[in-house]
Write a protein that holds these residues in place. Structure first.
Motif, short mmCIF file in Angstrom:
data_model
loop_
_atom_site.label_atom_id
_atom_site.label_comp_id
_atom_site.label_asym_id
_atom_site.label_seq_id
_atom_site.Cartn_x
_atom_site.Cartn_y
_atom_site.Cartn_z
N MET A 1 0.97 -1.17 -0.02
CA MET A 1 -0.21 -0.09 -0.02
C MET A 1 0.98 1.20 -0.03
SD MET A 1 -3.04 1.03 2.54
CE MET A 1 -4.19 -0.14 2.34
N MET A 2 0.58 2.24 -0.81
CA MET A 2 1.42 3.47 -0.94
C MET A 2 1.27 4.17 0.41
SD MET A 2 1.27 6.30 -4.18
CE MET A 2 1.63 5.11 -5.40
N SER A 3 2.43 4.61 0.72
CA SER A 3 2.38 5.55 2.18
C SER A 3 1.79 6.86 1.66
CB SER A 3 3.86 5.73 2.64
OG SER A 3 4.50 6.55 1.69
N PRO A 4 1.34 7.63 2.82
CA PRO A 4 0.70 9.19 2.34
C PRO A 4 1.59 9.99 1.56
CG PRO A 4 0.01 8.31 4.44
CD PRO A 4 1.13 7.40 4.11
N LEU A 5 2.85 10.05 2.03
CA LEU A 5 3.79 11.03 1.38
C LEU A 5 4.00 10.44 0.13
CD1 LEU A 5 6.20 11.95 4.35
CD2 LEU A 5 4.39 13.30 3.31
N ASP A 6 4.23 9.24 -0.10
CA ASP A 6 4.37 8.82 -1.69
C ASP A 6 3.14 9.02 -2.59
OD1 ASP A 6 6.97 7.86 -1.01
OD2 ASP A 6 6.47 5.62 -0.78
N GLY A 49 -3.83 2.78 -1.05
CA GLY A 49 -3.16 3.81 -0.28
C GLY A 49 -3.67 5.17 -0.71
N VAL A 50 -4.55 5.34 -1.54
CA VAL A 50 -4.79 6.52 -2.20
C VAL A 50 -5.39 7.54 -1.05
CG1 VAL A 50 -7.22 5.70 -2.77
CG2 VAL A 50 -6.31 7.62 -3.75
N LEU A 51 -5.12 8.87 -1.19
CA LEU A 51 -5.60 9.76 -0.29
C LEU A 51 -6.90 10.41 -0.89
CD1 LEU A 51 -2.22 11.59 1.15
CD2 LEU A 51 -3.53 9.70 1.99
N VAL A 52 -7.84 10.70 -0.04
CA VAL A 52 -9.05 11.24 -0.28
C VAL A 52 -9.19 12.41 0.45
CG1 VAL A 52 -11.56 11.09 -1.04
CG2 VAL A 52 -10.02 9.09 -1.37
N VAL A 53 -9.26 13.88 -0.20
CA VAL A 53 -9.22 14.98 0.65
C VAL A 53 -10.66 15.28 0.75
CG1 VAL A 53 -8.74 17.51 0.64
CG2 VAL A 53 -7.30 15.69 -0.21
N ILE A 54 -11.14 15.55 1.86
CA ILE A 54 -12.50 15.85 2.10
C ILE A 54 -12.88 17.12 2.19
CG2 ILE A 54 -14.58 15.43 3.78
CD1 ILE A 54 -13.52 12.72 2.12
N ALA A 55 -13.65 17.88 1.32
CA ALA A 55 -14.25 19.21 1.40
C ALA A 55 -15.86 18.99 2.11
CB ALA A 55 -14.45 20.10 0.14
N GLY A 56 -16.07 20.04 2.93
CA GLY A 56 -17.63 20.12 3.65
C GLY A 56 -18.53 20.43 2.43
N SER A 57 -19.32 19.63 2.52
CA SER A 57 -20.48 19.95 1.43
C SER A 57 -21.41 20.99 1.61
CB SER A 57 -21.50 18.49 1.08
OG SER A 57 -22.43 18.42 2.39
N PRO A 58 -22.33 21.41 0.92
CA PRO A 58 -23.24 22.40 1.26
C PRO A 58 -24.18 22.05 2.59
CG PRO A 58 -23.24 22.04 -1.16
CD PRO A 58 -22.52 20.81 -0.47
N SER A 75 -7.85 1.65 1.40
CA SER A 75 -7.28 0.67 0.64
C SER A 75 -8.04 0.47 -0.47
CB SER A 75 -7.53 -0.54 1.81
OG SER A 75 -9.00 -0.71 1.93
N HIS A 76 -7.83 -0.67 -1.30
CA HIS A 76 -8.85 -1.02 -2.28
C HIS A 76 -9.61 -2.07 -1.89
CE1 HIS A 76 -7.08 0.81 -6.20
NE2 HIS A 76 -7.48 1.74 -5.28
N GLU A 77 -9.93 -2.41 -0.70
CA GLU A 77 -10.95 -3.26 0.00
C GLU A 77 -12.40 -2.91 -0.43
OE1 GLU A 77 -12.93 -4.76 4.09
OE2 GLU A 77 -10.55 -4.54 4.01
N ILE A 78 -13.34 -3.53 -1.01
CA ILE A 78 -14.51 -3.05 -0.91
C ILE A 78 -15.64 -3.86 -0.49
CG2 ILE A 78 -13.96 -2.15 -3.27
CD1 ILE A 78 -15.29 -4.69 -4.50
#
Length: 319
Positions: A1-6, A49-58, A75-78
């Motif tokens: 899994m890719m690290s956050p900084l990577d 390891g993908v990072l997902v940035v969260i913005a507050g919705s309306p 992760s890529h676990e579904i």
């Protein structure tokens, strides 16, 4: 899994952005999609390891609307939504007309960080290339990958790691620059929590604890391979093992000393300088070649553990 900084430094970055109504990974441990097709697109275009940035919705709190409020590592676990949230939270979700039956195609979150209020940014400033003002619905429904410059803006923020549903507990963390928080934990205790264990000065041994039981069950991740381990140094590694086991119920998951310089019959390191150097080398290899589980905890296979152990002893001897 890719690290956050990577993930941030990759080209293209393994970093996305989407909207949430709020940020509480302890009760919402997934990123959800309305259709399996949208989820498959996300998985195809990202790496574990993908990072997902969260913005507050309306629909978020007034002070969170359109603000960058958190970061998730997936992760890529579904699975489905109820797999990654407490039953009470799932009941609340299904009782709300806005969320009932929505976002059920889930991708599991394994780590999370909240953004300090004083370093939040409006989505138009943070994602100045990706966000156009007209594509908010698209970003909210399926997410969008960020550009190199946008992803690196994460490093200007102050973050604090927070708990994720059904993941190892996080405690005693403080807001700090993202470049520090997204690294594996620094050697030696750093928390200011009064319950944090602190090693006394004096002779010490470096050690690796391993958690018994199947890691895939403990992490709720069928793809998990290797051992869940903890890296550290202590005057008495067996005492640390016993202390950690006092905080978990008797069952299939118990900490055991996998490796220690004491068990190998080596002379103790003279003091914490050598202990911290050994621990730092141990963590560096585990973070590079294993999977970080937060702080000094990792998932690693035997070969990686052996490489890390060799590096740790060498670093301690040379410090």
């Amino acid at each position: 899994m890719m690290s956050p900084l990577d993930a941030i430094n990759a080209n293209p970055p393994n970093v996305w952005i989407t909207y949430f109504d709020g940020f509480d990974p302890s009760t919402w441990g997934f990123v959800g999609f309305d259709t399996d097709g949208k989820r498959k697109s996300f998985l195809r275009r990202s790496q574990a390891g993908v990072l997902v940035v969260i913005a507050g919705s309306p629909q978020a709190k007034p002070e969170e609307k359109h603000q960058i409020i958190g970061v998730l590592q997936c992760s890529h676990e579904i699975g489905v939504d109820r797999d990654y949230m407490p039953s009470a939270a799932f009941a609340d979700k299904e009782s709300n007309p806005r969320s009932r039956g929505s976002w059920a195609n889930a991708v599991r979150v394994v780590r999370a960080w909240e953004v300090s209020e004083d370093s939040r940014m409006h989505i138009r400033d943070f994602a100045s290339e990706t966000y156009t003002g007209k594509n908010g619905q698209h970003i909210g429904s399926q997410g969008s990958p960020l550009s190199i410059s946008e992803a690196k803006r994460l490093l200007t923020m102050n973050l604090r790691e927070t708990e994720v549903f059904n993941c190892p507990p996080i405690s005693g963390t403080n807001f700090a620059p993202a470049v520090d928080v997204l690294r594996p934990s620094r050697p030696g205790p750093t928390s200011q929590s009064p319950t944090e264990h602190r090693e006394a000065e004096g002779p010490c041994h470096v050690y690796v604890l391993a958690l018994s039981g199947k890691p895939g069950i403990f992490l709720n991740d069928p793809s998990a391979r290797g051992k869940i381990i903890k890296a550290g140094f202590s005057k008495a590694p067996e005492d640390r093992r016993e202390a950690h086991n006092r905080h978990i119920p008797v069952g299939p998951f118990q900490w055991n000393v996998l490796k220690s310089t004491e068990a190998e019959g080596r002379t103790a390191f003279p003091g914490s300088i050598q202990g911290k150097a050994a621990e730092a080398a141990l963590i560096a290899v585990l973070d590079r070649d294993g999977r970080s589980l937060g702080r000094e905890f990792f998932l690693a296979e035997d070969g990686v553990i052996e490489d890390a152990w060799t590096a740790a002893k060498k670093a301690g001897d040379e410090a």
